[in-house]
Design an enzyme around this catalytic site. Structure first.
Site, mmCIF file in Angstrom:
data_model
loop_
_atom_site.group_PDB
_atom_site.id
_atom_site.type_symbol
_atom_site.label_atom_id
_atom_site.label_comp_id
_atom_site.label_asym_id
_atom_site.label_seq_id
_atom_site.Cartn_x
_atom_site.Cartn_y
_atom_site.Cartn_z
ATOM 1 C CG ASN A 165 -1.783 1.196 1.311
ATOM 2 O OD1 ASN A 165 -1.756 2.053 0.416
ATOM 3 N ND2 ASN A 165 -2.566 1.289 2.370
ATOM 4 C CG ASN B 3 1.218 5.202 -12.096
ATOM 5 O OD1 ASN B 3 0.789 5.952 -12.963
ATOM 6 N ND2 ASN B 3 0.606 4.051 -11.772
ATOM 7 C CB SER C 154 -3.383 15.361 -12.819
ATOM 8 O OG SER C 154 -4.545 15.736 -13.547
ATOM 9 C CE1 TYR D 251 -6.187 12.109 -9.321
ATOM 10 C CE2 TYR D 251 -6.582 13.984 -10.765
ATOM 11 C CZ TYR D 251 -6.058 12.725 -10.556
ATOM 12 O OH TYR D 251 -5.374 12.090 -11.572
ATOM 13 C CB ALA E 283 -5.178 19.691 -2.950
ATOM 14 C CB SER E 284 -3.375 14.774 -4.121
ATOM 15 O OG SER E 284 -3.914 14.382 -5.376
ATOM 16 C CE LYS E 285 -2.592 12.545 -9.298
ATOM 17 N NZ LYS E 285 -1.580 11.495 -9.429
ATOM 18 C CB ILE F 72 -4.610 9.595 -20.032
ATOM 19 C CG1 ILE F 72 -3.630 10.785 -19.994
ATOM 20 C CG2 ILE F 72 -3.949 8.346 -20.613
ATOM 21 C CD1 ILE F 72 -3.087 11.254 -21.313
HETATM 22 P P1 NAP Z 1 -5.858 3.357 -12.697
HETATM 23 O O1 NAP Z 1 -6.112 2.672 -14.008
HETATM 24 O O2 NAP Z 1 -6.956 3.459 -11.698
HETATM 25 O O3 NAP Z 1 -4.570 2.701 -12.037
HETATM 26 C C1 NAP Z 1 -4.121 3.112 -10.773
HETATM 27 C C2 NAP Z 1 -3.233 2.031 -10.204
HETATM 28 O O4 NAP Z 1 -2.804 2.453 -8.896
HETATM 29 C C3 NAP Z 1 -3.954 0.697 -10.041
HETATM 30 O O5 NAP Z 1 -3.100 -0.359 -10.420
HETATM 31 C C4 NAP Z 1 -4.249 0.688 -8.544
HETATM 32 O O6 NAP Z 1 -4.338 -0.604 -7.970
HETATM 33 C C5 NAP Z 1 -3.023 1.387 -8.006
HETATM 34 N N1 NAP Z 1 -3.245 1.841 -6.647
HETATM 35 C C6 NAP Z 1 -4.323 2.509 -6.143
HETATM 36 N N2 NAP Z 1 -4.154 2.745 -4.845
HETATM 37 C C7 NAP Z 1 -2.948 2.221 -4.494
HETATM 38 C C8 NAP Z 1 -2.218 2.132 -3.288
HETATM 39 N N3 NAP Z 1 -2.686 2.665 -2.151
HETATM 40 N N4 NAP Z 1 -1.028 1.511 -3.295
HETATM 41 C C9 NAP Z 1 -0.549 0.960 -4.428
HETATM 42 N N5 NAP Z 1 -1.185 1.013 -5.605
HETATM 43 C C10 NAP Z 1 -2.376 1.627 -5.638
HETATM 44 O O7 NAP Z 1 -5.401 4.858 -12.949
HETATM 45 P P2 NAP Z 1 -4.568 5.491 -14.154
HETATM 46 O O8 NAP Z 1 -5.507 6.258 -14.988
HETATM 47 O O9 NAP Z 1 -3.643 4.501 -14.774
HETATM 48 O O10 NAP Z 1 -3.722 6.579 -13.326
HETATM 49 C C11 NAP Z 1 -2.357 6.393 -12.981
HETATM 50 C C12 NAP Z 1 -1.831 7.705 -12.464
HETATM 51 O O11 NAP Z 1 -1.978 8.701 -13.468
HETATM 52 C C13 NAP Z 1 -2.592 8.208 -11.241
HETATM 53 O O12 NAP Z 1 -1.692 8.818 -10.346
HETATM 54 C C14 NAP Z 1 -3.533 9.249 -11.830
HETATM 55 O O13 NAP Z 1 -3.892 10.210 -10.882
HETATM 56 C C15 NAP Z 1 -2.669 9.816 -12.943
HETATM 57 N N6 NAP Z 1 -3.415 10.489 -13.988
HETATM 58 C C16 NAP Z 1 -4.352 9.834 -14.741
HETATM 59 C C17 NAP Z 1 -5.040 10.535 -15.739
HETATM 60 C C18 NAP Z 1 -6.073 9.882 -16.607
HETATM 61 O O14 NAP Z 1 -6.692 10.587 -17.416
HETATM 62 N N7 NAP Z 1 -6.271 8.585 -16.520
HETATM 63 C C19 NAP Z 1 -4.751 11.878 -15.968
HETATM 64 C C20 NAP Z 1 -3.802 12.505 -15.181
HETATM 65 C C21 NAP Z 1 -3.128 11.798 -14.199
HETATM 66 P P3 NAP Z 1 -5.720 -1.448 -7.937
HETATM 67 O O15 NAP Z 1 -5.799 -2.074 -9.277
HETATM 68 O O16 NAP Z 1 -5.487 -2.424 -6.836
HETATM 69 O O17 NAP Z 1 -6.813 -0.471 -7.660
#
Ligand code: NAP
Length: 248
Positions: free
Chosen positions: A64, A91, A143, A156, A158-160, A189
């Site tokens: 985690n 990530n 982000s 979200y 604020a965290s980013k 994305i």
């Molecule tokens: P995603 O498909 O939901 O994948 C997120 C991954 O993080 C999943 O494998 C998830 O595991 C894992 N995760 C969640 N909580 C966790 C924890 N406490 N410890 C370890 N792993 C954890 O999201 P994504 O779209 O690929 O996003 C990846 C990153 O890019 C994120 O930081 C997101 O904020 C950022 N982002 C995404 C977008 C977009 O448009 N998609 C845009 C800007 C930024 P589980 O499978 O177990 O849930």
């Protein structure tokens, strides 16, 4: 020869989505891969197999990212397996959206802890290793909303935004030790995270993007590969928007 030949990369939350694409791209450029996720289930094992098929040595650790001790334990395990860590990609991320008036403390704490504290946890754990190596590249997956804010995403955003400040501070503290830290700010994305959106929300987003389409996880992975590699040897403290021009 690949851009990341001989390097070891650690990517958090990489069983699926953008993290997985980054791991695949890094492996195809010659890196060995350590990745974490909450659980190492069938999806994570499938990712591990795909990475091994690309010739990478792979370690998958259940961890985690929001937990300080678990993150440090994960880094210790990875160091035992590989003997070094050259690249860290923070990530792991979640959303728990809601308008600020209706946002509760649980939503706020969960998002800040998983997205921002996790990056602190892993940076804290890898920097002594990178300092000994006198080299390292840290990439925070921020982000576009960390730069511009967004309705319904105060937690979200604020965290980013915090991940950007964190990368810039680390860049200043550790630049003299050969450690670079940057952030990427993906826009819209197409992943599981965005699959939760209604068609109306989707077309509303697309109309704001000069390139009139969402990006792919592979397009994020390509920029991360640049930042991780020696091509970016003089690039630190930067935020690169990967957003089809949305945030200009
Ligand atoms: P995603 O498909 O939901 O994948 C997120 C991954 O993080 C999943 O494998 C998830 O595991 C894992 N995760 C969640 N909580 C966790 C924890 N406490 N410890 C370890 N792993 C954890 O999201 P994504 O779209 O690929 O996003 C990846 C990153 O890019 C994120 O930081 C997101 O904020 C950022 N982002 C995404 C977008 C977009 O448009 N998609 C845009 C800007 C930024 P589980 O499978 O177990 O849930």
């Amino acid at each position: 020869m690949g851009l990341l030949e001989g390097k070891v990369a650690l990517i958090t939350g990489a069983a699926r989505g953008i993290g997985k694409s980054i791991a695949i791209k890094f492996a195809s450029e010659g890196a060995d891969i350590a990745f974490t996720d909450l659980v190492i289930d069938d999806i994570a094992l499938q990712t591990k197999n795909e990475l091994e098929d690309l010739g990478a040595k792979v370690v998958a650790v259940a961890s985690n990212a929001a937990d300080f001790n678990e993150s440090h334990d994960a880094v210790t395990k990875i160091l035992d397996s590989f003997g070094k860590i050259d690249i860290l990609v923070n990530n792991a991320g979640i959303t728990k959206d809601g308008l600020i008036m209706r946002m509760n403390e649980t939503q706020w704490d969960a998002v800040l802890t998983v997205n921002l504290k996790s990056a602190f946890n892993f940076i804290h754990a890898v920097t002594p290793i990178m300092m000994r190596q006198r080299s390292g590249s840290i990439i925070n997956i921020s982000s576009i909303v960390g730069v511009h804010g967004n309705v319904g995403q105060a937690n979200y955003s604020a965290s980013k935004a915090g991940m950007i400040g964190l990368a810039k501070s680390v860049a200043q503290e550790l630049g003299s030790r050969g450690i670079r830290a940057n952030a990427v700010a993906p826009g819209f994305i197409i992943t599981d995270m965005t699959a939760k959106m209604t068609p109306e929300m989707l077309s509303q987003w697309e109309s704001k993007i000069p390139m009139r389409r969402g990006g792919t996880p592979e397009e994020v992975a390509k920029v991360c590969t640049f930042l991780a590699s020696d091509l970016a040897s003089y690039v630190t403290g930067q935020v690169i928007l990967i957003d089809g021009g949305m945030g200009m």
